[in-house]
Design an enzyme around this catalytic site. Structure first.
Site, short mmCIF file in Angstrom:
data_model
loop_
_atom_site.label_atom_id
_atom_site.label_comp_id
_atom_site.label_asym_id
_atom_site.label_seq_id
_atom_site.Cartn_x
_atom_site.Cartn_y
_atom_site.Cartn_z
N HIS A 162 3.63 -0.33 -2.24
CA HIS A 162 5.08 -0.11 -2.33
C HIS A 162 5.37 1.26 -2.97
O HIS A 162 5.94 1.36 -4.06
CB HIS A 162 5.67 -1.23 -3.18
CG HIS A 162 7.15 -1.42 -3.08
ND1 HIS A 162 8.03 -0.37 -3.00
CD2 HIS A 162 7.90 -2.54 -3.06
CE1 HIS A 162 9.27 -0.84 -2.96
NE2 HIS A 162 9.21 -2.17 -2.99
N GLU A 266 6.20 2.86 2.55
CA GLU A 266 5.16 1.92 2.15
C GLU A 266 4.26 1.56 3.34
O GLU A 266 4.76 1.19 4.39
CB GLU A 266 5.82 0.63 1.62
CG GLU A 266 6.94 0.89 0.63
CD GLU A 266 7.80 -0.32 0.38
OE1 GLU A 266 7.27 -1.46 0.44
OE2 GLU A 266 9.01 -0.15 0.14
#
EC number: 5.1.3.15
Length: 306
Positions: A162, A266
């Protein structure tokens, strides 16, 4: 080249990595979480919120949280799973050779399920993570997840790195490499749409899962005249996210105006979960590098730049 284990914020253990040119990274054992990546000039390349809490079990806001064994709320677990909320260990037997002739530095971490984890996700696994700062300040995260179930059962998971990138001004940022792809729009109940633009730009909240994304993605920051290059292996999907103003104000660990200075791009395995039989191992690798902007007809010429 140096590796040093020290105390970080609130007494949490962290590992400092530095390559021969002065590029560096820091990794907290809490979450196996990369919280800093700096170039040879000492400039921070990752976004970390000024309001980030280094207080378990709250996840750290910014850097590179690891989403495992579930991305977002796509399953029965809490959003983004539990790996980012656990204390990892230094892996003394990583079972992987150092990178040959590397002038960089690396650390190997390992996560195994606790009794608490086994209650909410009843599977046995070994998750090995190598974080490396290599030549030219390239940051590489390599995840290896092995099914160690003794009962012969397979398990499935979704996953993402992330990554929060630090940018000068989100309105001046372009993400290239995802043109013409199908994506799931999280702002429209994951409706499947097709990207129409020649690049992704930002004029409001954006939260999309791009499917079967190419191996290389570029993030152009015009104001700073630099480009992040994301290279991913074993990770077919890519998420692009910026919360914009309303959602930023709703997050207690995120500054009201900080959305202007970050973008998440991500690398993940999201649409099709990864399934491992006992003793099988999956590898997902993320490589981040920084380039001066190289323009060909106004856009980054990725093959030549790389």
């Amino acid at each position: 080249m140096a590796v040093e284990q020290v105390k970080g914020l609130n007494g949490l253990e962290k590992v400092l990595l530095k390559d021969s040119t002065g590029c560096s990274a820091e990794v907290y054992l809490y979450g196996g979480h990369v919280t800093s990546w700096k170039n040879e000039k000492g400039e921070e390349l990752l976004f970390l919120s000024n309001k980030a809490l280094f207080e378990p079990p709250k996840a750290i806001r910014g850097g590179i949280p690891i989403c495992f064994p579930q991305f977002s709320n796509l399953g029965p677990l809490v959003a983004h799973g539990f790996a980012r909320n656990r204390i990892w260990s230094i892996d003394t037997d990583p079972q992987i050779a150092p990178t040959p002739n590397s002038s960089g530095s690396f650390v190997d971490l390992i996560l195994k399920p606790s009794e608490e984890d086994s209650k909410i996700w009843p599977h046995s696994f070994e998750y090995r993570l190598r974080v490396e700062v290599g030549p030219g300040g390239i940051l590489t995260l390599t995840s290896r997840i092995r099914n160690t179930n003794p009962d012969g059962k397979s398990f499935s998971f979704t996953f993402a790195y992330h990554t929060y990138f630090s940018v000068s001004d989100i309105s001046e940022v372009r993400v290239e490499g995802l043109e013409t792809l199908d994506y799931l729009d999280n702002l429209q109940e994951r409706k499947r749409l097709t990207e129409q633009g020649d690049a992704i730009t930002f004029e409001g909240e954006l939260d999309r899962i791009y499917l079967q994304a190419p191996r290389k993605i570029a993030i152009l920051d015009h104001e700073k005249n630099r480009t992040f290059v994301v290279i991913k292996d074993g990770l077919p999907d890519a998420v692009v996210w910026n919360p914009w103003d309303k959602k930023a104000k709703a997050m207690s660990d995120f500054g009201d105006e900080e959305y202007k200075h970050m973008v998440c791009v991500e690398a993940g395995a999201i649409e099709d979960p990864v399934t491992l039989k006992p003793s099988e191992e999956w590898t997902g690798r993320l490589q981040l590098s920084l380039l001066p902007n190289t323009h060909v007809g106004g856009s980054l010429d990725l093959p030549n730049a790389l």
